[in-house]
Enzyme design. Sequence first.
Site, PDB file in Angstrom:
ATOM      1  N   LYS A  13     -83.887  77.891   4.851  1.00 41.02           N
ATOM      2  CA  LYS A  13     -84.611  78.153   6.102  1.00 41.02           C
ATOM      3  C   LYS A  13     -84.447  79.609   6.530  1.00 41.02           C
ATOM      4  CE  LYS A  13     -83.627  73.372   7.188  1.00 41.02           C
ATOM      5  NZ  LYS A  13     -82.643  72.467   7.818  1.00 41.02           N
ATOM      6  N   LYS A  50     -74.537  75.685  11.057  1.00 40.39           N
ATOM      7  CA  LYS A  50     -74.419  74.479  10.228  1.00 40.39           C
ATOM      8  C   LYS A  50     -73.293  73.642  10.826  1.00 40.39           C
ATOM      9  CE  LYS A  50     -73.535  77.295   6.713  1.00 40.39           C
ATOM     10  NZ  LYS A  50     -74.299  76.825   5.583  1.00 40.39           N
TER      11      LYS A  50
END
Length: 833
Positions: A676, A564
């Site tokens: 995800k 991220k």
Amino acid sequence: MNSPDTTVQQAKREHTRTGMSKDAFQRDLLDNLFYIQGRFREVATPHDLYMAAAYTTRDRLLARWVKSAQTFKATHARTVCYLSAEYLLGPHLASNLVNLGITETARAAAEELGMDMDALIEEEEEPGLGNGGLGRLAACFMESLATCQIPAIGYGIRYEFGIFKQAIEDGWQVEKGDNWLRNGNPWEIPRPKISFAVGFGGHTESYRDERSQVRLRWQPAFEIRGVAYDTPILGYGSQNVNLLRLWKAEASESLDLQAFNTGDYYGAVHAKIEAETLSKVLYPNDEPEAGKELRLKQQYFLVSCSMQDMIRLHLNTVGPLEGFADKFTVQLNDTHPALAVAELMRLLLDRHAMTWEEAWGITHKTFCYTNHTLLPEALETWPVSLFERLLPRHLEIIYEINRRFLDEVRMRFLGDEARVRRMSLIAEGHERRVRMAHLAVVGSHAVNGVAKLHSYLVKAMLFKDFAELWPERFHNVTNGVTPRRFVVVANPRLAKLITETCGQDDWIRDLEQLRALEPHVDDAGLQGRWQEVKRAAKQDLAQWMKQATGIELDPESMFDVQAKRIHEYKRQHLKVLHIVRCYQRIKQGQVQGLVPRTFIFGGKAAPGYFMAKLIIKLINAVAEVVNNDPQVNDWIRVAFMPDFNVKNGQRLYPAAELSEQISLAGKEASGTGNMKFSMNGALTIGTLDGANIEIREAVGPENFFLFGLTAEEVLQRQMTGYRPWEYYQNDPELKSDLDLINSGLFSHGDTQLFRPLTDNLINHDPFMVLADYRAYLECQEQVDRIYRDPERWTRMSILNVARIGYFSSDRAIREYAERIWQVGPQPVLDTEH
Ligand code: 73E
């Protein structure tokens, strides 16, 4: 209407030009290679072959696109306009093949020609027109809108340079320009005739119109043109294709004429270049104030082109603008396009001669606003002085909106001037500033957050005053992600296993059907195949990582992944402290109960965010020591995946076994990576933050590793005074981990390198890393315990997937459609059948 003749012709053309058979695909692949790339098979480069495959695929979706446009025009379909400064699309080819349902056909066609489809897919350079979650959400939503058959236009900016590419040099992040258009973009269609003038600067003046009414108008000092570039967005299992319309900035023709005619050739060229800088580059978030003027210009450019285009479409199809809000509903993706409120007002008032009441009635009915963050530094405000200079007419309109709005506040809350000051669209102070979030809330009829906790905090804290005034305006729509890209494209092996286990592939467009996996969770056959699928993905990633970074991953070990954007609130440094602890324990021979792990990081830091860049350096510094120490090497390894983007994400999600979602509670609005990973069978270790809370509820608390302070506890600590140094002094392991970082062991003897980071943790620790350290370590021990029982772990993994259906972006879009947009599906019929 088409005459029967043209319809037959059209069908014929489709058949000969874009047949879905293998032979037709093969023929066109060679045809496009020759006629578009000007190459023949023997001399074609891999990129030529990719381009040919892309055009061959594009040809096959154009018929659907045209049919969609015809249908929406004929039915006057209500249309969603998604306004977003960012779209993080990811590569198109593989996903378009899936959504056309011709992946296998295309693969077979290519193979017969001796081409490897996977290699062609690899060639594609992704359009990185976004920073992270917010931009990726916009891309998922566009795909789900098409899948759910909801007519939609996504409006954005065609940045010539997307998010920078990240290289790692000597452990540091180095930014490289992202010249993604260099080799051409086969997915877009330029529309030079769809273009609008966008003004800047100048002054406003009053004049009398033909009915002798006094009106205002803006005389900008200069104009730029926005030209449309269209990209089709396919749905899965539907014929619907939606439109992504991105604006490119060009010099206006009037400027051309003036300057070239007066003989100032170089001046004219310079002005052209300057105009084009407007859509030159995407701004990374978390950038400091300086150089922001261009960003405001970009925002206005996006908004002005898009609103003018909607008005043009409306006048062309429906007619009088009174019905504008029935034809269009406009979603503001955060405050970046919030100026649209003032721009629509300006167009309706100044160009279409409406009264304020008429114009405001339409505007307010048109807009909805999604908030994506509570972080104070991300809440946009612009200096009034900048507005005066660039957008004088908009400032007047904002003042008038504010005047009327504050009157309403005063009527409701008599004598509460403090409240009036808090709610004003203008922040008073040393420098007066326009509060874009307040403009968005006042100008919209619906406001939503992106996960339950976040939406609660939006109401209870950020917009508390507004929620008291207009409680009915506030909603929650929890984010989702598209399973087409993040399971079918990214993890074909898993998709196949799911389909075989469920006996059908309906789950791809109705993700709740993954529940059909649940009855098989104890089936040893399924468990074995499930493990094989994960193992194969781990091997793929190991192979890629070896070639990309030289680091060897051990597919036998647990793949523990945090991928991220790098940000202190996401707490990558908490993960590093865990690694340092593992390292020390192994060095001290305390390996009892430890499970071999590979720690994998991925993520970009904003170029101006020093601390985030130092965290990247720290990760790589620890990696260097750990990976080169044979004593610990069998137990742990650390890898930093360079240039984490959509494409690289698609390599990570399938291979991850443990997903790190460890932000400080209350800081991550939703998170979408968490979804995800879980969709690909990773188990989550996470805090009660953002959508983690709902993921945990969905998959069952027993299938989720929870640790850390709650958002409420965080607030309490902040109020009573948080003293990180007490944790440092009272927890010997924590102290020793931080001291080891400062010892120079990871920095070739440099004891100062990581000081800014460790000092900040010990003395300020704004994201309470030290407060959660112990709980995190204990939770990781629990992870190890369960990982040692593969059957149990696999069972939990299967249950995560079986119960993750809620987090499909299709569900999110249906919620927006029903609760926020009041729009229904408009199916496009498949006339070939
Ligand atoms: O939690 C994520 C969220 O999942 C949030 O941080 C992110 O949006 C995602 C999608 O809802 C986000 N990005 C930004 N603000 N929130 C942002 C701010 C300024 C510039 C670019 C992006």
